[in-house]
Motif scaffolding. Structure first.
Motif, PDB file in Angstrom:
ATOM      1  N   ARG A 170       0.828  -1.201   0.000  1.00  0.00           N
ATOM      2  CA  ARG A 170       0.000   0.000   0.000  1.00  0.00           C
ATOM      3  C   ARG A 170       0.867   1.258   0.000  1.00  0.00           C
ATOM      4  NH1 ARG A 170      -3.155  -1.544   3.557  1.00  0.00           N
ATOM      5  NH2 ARG A 170      -2.048  -0.784   5.405  1.00  0.00           N
ATOM      6  N   ASN A 171       1.923   1.262   0.798  1.00  0.00           N
ATOM      7  CA  ASN A 171       2.813   2.423   0.830  1.00  0.00           C
ATOM      8  C   ASN A 171       3.498   2.640  -0.510  1.00  0.00           C
ATOM      9  OD1 ASN A 171       3.371   3.845   3.651  1.00  0.00           O
ATOM     10  ND2 ASN A 171       2.864   1.696   4.070  1.00  0.00           N
ATOM     11  N   ASP A 172       3.835   1.573  -1.206  1.00  0.00           N
ATOM     12  CA  ASP A 172       4.492   1.697  -2.513  1.00  0.00           C
ATOM     13  C   ASP A 172       3.513   2.148  -3.588  1.00  0.00           C
ATOM     14  OD1 ASP A 172       6.774   0.875  -1.298  1.00  0.00           O
ATOM     15  OD2 ASP A 172       6.924  -1.057  -2.294  1.00  0.00           O
ATOM     16  N   ILE A 173       2.416   1.420  -3.728  1.00  0.00           N
ATOM     17  CA  ILE A 173       1.483   1.659  -4.837  1.00  0.00           C
ATOM     18  C   ILE A 173       0.749   2.994  -4.665  1.00  0.00           C
ATOM     19  CG2 ILE A 173      -0.592   0.814  -5.994  1.00  0.00           C
ATOM     20  CD1 ILE A 173       0.346  -2.046  -5.217  1.00  0.00           C
ATOM     21  N   CYS A 174       0.173   3.205  -3.484  1.00  0.00           N
ATOM     22  CA  CYS A 174      -0.556   4.457  -3.251  1.00  0.00           C
ATOM     23  C   CYS A 174       0.396   5.654  -3.278  1.00  0.00           C
ATOM     24  CB  CYS A 174      -1.293   4.410  -1.919  1.00  0.00           C
ATOM     25  SG  CYS A 174      -2.586   3.149  -1.833  1.00  0.00           S
ATOM     26  N   GLY A 175       1.617   5.447  -2.818  1.00  0.00           N
ATOM     27  CA  GLY A 175       2.599   6.526  -2.847  1.00  0.00           C
ATOM     28  C   GLY A 175       2.929   6.974  -4.255  1.00  0.00           C
ATOM     29  N   ASP A 176       3.037   6.014  -5.174  1.00  0.00           N
ATOM     30  CA  ASP A 176       3.319   6.364  -6.575  1.00  0.00           C
ATOM     31  C   ASP A 176       2.137   7.092  -7.206  1.00  0.00           C
ATOM     32  OD1 ASP A 176       5.834   5.249  -6.464  1.00  0.00           O
ATOM     33  OD2 ASP A 176       5.213   3.312  -7.283  1.00  0.00           O
ATOM     34  N   ILE A 177       0.920   6.647  -6.888  1.00  0.00           N
ATOM     35  CA  ILE A 177      -0.274   7.304  -7.431  1.00  0.00           C
ATOM     36  C   ILE A 177      -0.356   8.748  -6.941  1.00  0.00           C
ATOM     37  CG2 ILE A 177      -2.803   7.324  -7.383  1.00  0.00           C
ATOM     38  CD1 ILE A 177      -2.682   4.246  -7.208  1.00  0.00           C
ATOM     39  N   MET A 178      -0.159   8.950  -5.644  1.00  0.00           N
ATOM     40  CA  MET A 178      -0.251  10.294  -5.081  1.00  0.00           C
ATOM     41  C   MET A 178       0.888  11.180  -5.572  1.00  0.00           C
ATOM     42  SD  MET A 178      -2.998  10.560  -3.420  1.00  0.00           S
ATOM     43  CE  MET A 178      -2.678  12.139  -2.667  1.00  0.00           C
ATOM     44  N   GLN A 179       2.040  10.617  -5.808  1.00  0.00           N
ATOM     45  CA  GLN A 179       3.161  11.416  -6.312  1.00  0.00           C
ATOM     46  C   GLN A 179       2.825  12.024  -7.674  1.00  0.00           C
ATOM     47  OE1 GLN A 179       6.782   9.296  -7.202  1.00  0.00           O
ATOM     48  NE2 GLN A 179       8.038  11.084  -6.743  1.00  0.00           N
ATOM     49  N   ARG A 180       2.191  11.233  -8.533  1.00  0.00           N
ATOM     50  CA  ARG A 180       1.801  11.758  -9.857  1.00  0.00           C
ATOM     51  C   ARG A 180       0.775  12.883  -9.706  1.00  0.00           C
ATOM     52  NH1 ARG A 180       2.167   6.163 -11.094  1.00  0.00           N
ATOM     53  NH2 ARG A 180      -0.086   5.852 -10.868  1.00  0.00           N
ATOM     54  N   LYS A 181      -0.124  12.735  -8.755  1.00  0.00           N
ATOM     55  CA  LYS A 181      -1.126  13.781  -8.535  1.00  0.00           C
ATOM     56  C   LYS A 181      -0.466  15.069  -8.026  1.00  0.00           C
ATOM     57  CE  LYS A 181      -5.063  10.727  -7.527  1.00  0.00           C
ATOM     58  NZ  LYS A 181      -5.885  11.162  -8.675  1.00  0.00           N
ATOM     59  N   LEU A 182       0.455  14.942  -7.092  1.00  0.00           N
ATOM     60  CA  LEU A 182       1.096  16.128  -6.525  1.00  0.00           C
ATOM     61  C   LEU A 182       1.999  16.814  -7.540  1.00  0.00           C
ATOM     62  CD1 LEU A 182       2.034  15.087  -2.876  1.00  0.00           C
ATOM     63  CD2 LEU A 182      -0.140  15.845  -3.815  1.00  0.00           C
ATOM     64  N   TYR A 183       2.567  16.050  -8.428  1.00  0.00           N
ATOM     65  CA  TYR A 183       3.468  16.636  -9.424  1.00  0.00           C
ATOM     66  C   TYR A 183       2.701  17.382 -10.514  1.00  0.00           C
ATOM     67  CZ  TYR A 183       7.395  17.110 -12.605  1.00  0.00           C
ATOM     68  OH  TYR A 183       8.380  17.617 -13.414  1.00  0.00           O
ATOM     69  N   ASN A 184       1.437  17.048 -10.687  1.00  0.00           N
ATOM     70  CA  ASN A 184       0.605  17.704 -11.700  1.00  0.00           C
ATOM     71  C   ASN A 184       0.387  19.171 -11.311  1.00  0.00           C
ATOM     72  OD1 ASN A 184      -1.395  18.567 -13.463  1.00  0.00           O
ATOM     73  ND2 ASN A 184      -2.518  16.634 -13.394  1.00  0.00           N
ATOM     74  N   PRO A 185       0.782  20.132 -12.169  1.00  0.00           N
ATOM     75  CA  PRO A 185       0.650  21.557 -11.813  1.00  0.00           C
ATOM     76  C   PRO A 185      -0.788  22.059 -11.804  1.00  0.00           C
ATOM     77  CG  PRO A 185       1.418  21.337 -14.081  1.00  0.00           C
ATOM     78  CD  PRO A 185       1.410  19.947 -13.500  1.00  0.00           C
ATOM     79  N   TYR A 186      -1.726  21.269 -12.318  1.00  0.00           N
ATOM     80  CA  TYR A 186      -3.120  21.708 -12.447  1.00  0.00           C
ATOM     81  C   TYR A 186      -3.689  22.170 -11.105  1.00  0.00           C
ATOM     82  CZ  TYR A 186      -8.169  21.481 -13.125  1.00  0.00           C
ATOM     83  OH  TYR A 186      -9.508  21.767 -13.154  1.00  0.00           O
ATOM     84  N   HIS A 187      -3.446  21.401 -10.062  1.00  0.00           N
ATOM     85  CA  HIS A 187      -4.075  21.682  -8.760  1.00  0.00           C
ATOM     86  C   HIS A 187      -3.648  23.044  -8.224  1.00  0.00           C
ATOM     87  CE1 HIS A 187      -5.243  17.512  -8.921  1.00  0.00           C
ATOM     88  NE2 HIS A 187      -3.973  17.145  -9.027  1.00  0.00           N
ATOM     89  N   LEU A 188      -2.371  23.346  -8.317  1.00  0.00           N
ATOM     90  CA  LEU A 188      -1.881  24.627  -7.812  1.00  0.00           C
ATOM     91  C   LEU A 188      -2.295  25.780  -8.720  1.00  0.00           C
ATOM     92  CD1 LEU A 188      -0.290  25.963  -5.584  1.00  0.00           C
ATOM     93  CD2 LEU A 188       1.816  25.527  -6.853  1.00  0.00           C
ATOM     94  N   GLN A 189      -2.325  25.527 -10.011  1.00  0.00           N
ATOM     95  CA  GLN A 189      -2.715  26.575 -10.960  1.00  0.00           C
ATOM     96  C   GLN A 189      -4.152  27.026 -10.749  1.00  0.00           C
ATOM     97  OE1 GLN A 189      -1.890  24.671 -14.683  1.00  0.00           O
ATOM     98  NE2 GLN A 189       0.305  25.142 -14.640  1.00  0.00           N
ATOM     99  N   HIS A 190      -5.004  26.141 -10.293  1.00  0.00           N
ATOM    100  CA  HIS A 190      -6.426  26.461 -10.121  1.00  0.00           C
ATOM    101  C   HIS A 190      -6.819  26.649  -8.659  1.00  0.00           C
ATOM    102  CE1 HIS A 190      -6.308  24.782 -14.207  1.00  0.00           C
ATOM    103  NE2 HIS A 190      -7.412  25.472 -14.428  1.00  0.00           N
ATOM    104  N   LEU A 191      -5.831  26.786  -7.795  1.00  0.00           N
ATOM    105  CA  LEU A 191      -6.141  26.910  -6.378  1.00  0.00           C
ATOM    106  C   LEU A 191      -6.943  28.172  -6.093  1.00  0.00           C
ATOM    107  CD1 LEU A 191      -5.939  26.040  -3.458  1.00  0.00           C
ATOM    108  CD2 LEU A 191      -3.667  27.075  -3.342  1.00  0.00           C
ATOM    109  N   GLY A 192      -6.575  29.297  -6.684  1.00  0.00           N
ATOM    110  CA  GLY A 192      -7.305  30.540  -6.451  1.00  0.00           C
ATOM    111  C   GLY A 192      -8.765  30.434  -6.850  1.00  0.00           C
ATOM    112  N   GLU A 193      -9.033  29.829  -8.008  1.00  0.00           N
ATOM    113  CA  GLU A 193     -10.414  29.658  -8.474  1.00  0.00           C
ATOM    114  C   GLU A 193     -11.194  28.750  -7.535  1.00  0.00           C
ATOM    115  OE1 GLU A 193     -10.213  28.096 -12.411  1.00  0.00           O
ATOM    116  OE2 GLU A 193      -8.571  29.446 -12.994  1.00  0.00           O
ATOM    117  N   ASN A 194     -10.553  27.659  -7.096  1.00  0.00           N
ATOM    118  CA  ASN A 194     -11.250  26.716  -6.213  1.00  0.00           C
ATOM    119  C   ASN A 194     -11.566  27.346  -4.865  1.00  0.00           C
ATOM    120  OD1 ASN A 194     -11.223  24.668  -8.117  1.00  0.00           O
ATOM    121  ND2 ASN A 194      -9.280  23.807  -7.403  1.00  0.00           N
ATOM    122  N   ILE A 195     -10.667  28.184  -4.360  1.00  0.00           N
ATOM    123  CA  ILE A 195     -10.937  28.874  -3.091  1.00  0.00           C
ATOM    124  C   ILE A 195     -12.111  29.832  -3.254  1.00  0.00           C
ATOM    125  CG2 ILE A 195     -10.027  30.568  -1.454  1.00  0.00           C
ATOM    126  CD1 ILE A 195      -7.274  29.328  -1.841  1.00  0.00           C
ATOM    127  N   ALA A 196     -12.130  30.565  -4.369  1.00  0.00           N
ATOM    128  CA  ALA A 196     -13.199  31.545  -4.592  1.00  0.00           C
ATOM    129  C   ALA A 196     -14.567  30.878  -4.669  1.00  0.00           C
ATOM    130  CB  ALA A 196     -12.908  32.324  -5.876  1.00  0.00           C
TER     131      ALA A 196
END
Length: 318
Positions: A170-196
């Protein structure tokens, strides 16, 4: 930086007073302090009074500051200097990613998940917090050594470790999945819109909104800063041997519970117990007239507060 130390006789009055009070004027201007007139007091009592007042007023500001008297330049001019150190104590700033992985799987959590993903993405992509699945980091080695020991035990007693196999995978597989999500710039780029667009409906959602706002503010105020930018180099410490660097006490980890986490935590505590000090964020500024802005650890103070609040949220996720 040479700090003035007690001596058998006082330093030359004129040179000391000129350097000290010129430096004090520069410091007061940058920190927006109003200082008392101590010209009516005899040397060195005038310097003692001024130093005490400046130290007191500096420490009314948000971050604890040490005030030093030093010598600078080829002519060894007396000057004031400030030093800030962010003390982490015995705390480990380990950010678990698997709780958010579980939280993401429920559709009703998607709004809060988007905010938390953006916060973690900022910490990974921008602030440089090490990730335990990235080779070359301390935490990667800890997980790797833990896995090697586990596999050796598994070969000797395969029937005793069925539950631990699931924890390791679980630590290996889920860690790799979450790493790809965190590396994706989309989440940070849209943070201001999501907060609003975000309308919190309960105290938990208010916490998610607040930490997202704090993260976005920090990103805007310090767009190119990382956790390692003000770490004092090893030669500034008393002991020339290697000392633990921030990657030992701040990192993304897999889960915050279970057999793997307990082993990792115990191993790290044993490792850190061998040292009397760690490399910490530290910033020194000499007021010799060359700087036109205050240098402090505001970024680090705000960053560690975000990490601490984020960990509190993640460890409490259902």
């Amino acid at each position: 930086m040479p700090v003035c130390e007690p001596a058998k006789r006082l330093p030359e009055q004129s040179k000391t007073e000129n350097g000290f009070f010129q430096s004090a004027i520069h410091l007061a201007e940058l920190h927006n302090l109003t200082l008392s007139d101590v010209s009516g007091y005899a040397y060195p009592y005038n310097i003692l009074l001024a130093h005490r007042e400046i130290r007191t007023k500096l420490n009314r500001q948000p971050y604890e500051t040490e005030l030093l008297i030093t010598e600078t330049g080829k002519d060894r001019q007396v000057a004031l200097a400030t030093e800030q150190v962010y003390e982490v104590g015995n705390q480990l700033y380990y950010i678990p990613v698997i709780p958010l992985y579980r939280f993401l799987r429920k559709r009703e959590n998607r709004r809060c998940s988007a905010l938390l993903l953006a916060v973690m993405s900022y910490l990974y992509r921008e602030a440089g917090v090490p990730y335990y699945r990235d080779e070359g980091w301390f935490m990667y080695d800890e997980y790797d050594m833990n896995k090697e020991c586990f596999l050796e035990c598994l070969r000797e007693n395969p029937d005793d470790y069925e539950e631990d196999i699931s924890d390791t995978l679980r630590n290996d597989i889920c860690g790799d999945i979450m790493q790809r999500k965190l590396y994706n710039p989309y989440h940070l780029q849209h943070l201001g819109e999501n907060i609003a667009r975000f309308k919190p409906a309960n105290p938990f959602e208010e916490e998610c909104q607040l930490i997202a706002q704090d993260t976005l503010s920090l990103f805007h105020d310090f767009p190119k800063c990382s956790i390692f930018q003000n770490i004092a180099p090893p030669d500034e410490y008393d002991d020339n041997d290697d000392i633990p660097t921030p990657e030992t006490y701040i990192a993304f980890i897999g889960d915050g519970k279970g057999w793997v986490y307990e082993n990792i935590e115990r191993s790290v505590n044993d490792y850190l117990g061998n040292y009397s000090q760690m490399a910490l964020p530290c910033r020194t500024q000499v007021f010799d007239g060359t700087d036109n802005e205050v240098k402090n650890l505001e970024f680090e103070y705000r960053l560690f507060e975000i990490i601490e609040n984020l960990c509190n949220i993640l460890f409490d996720l259902p």
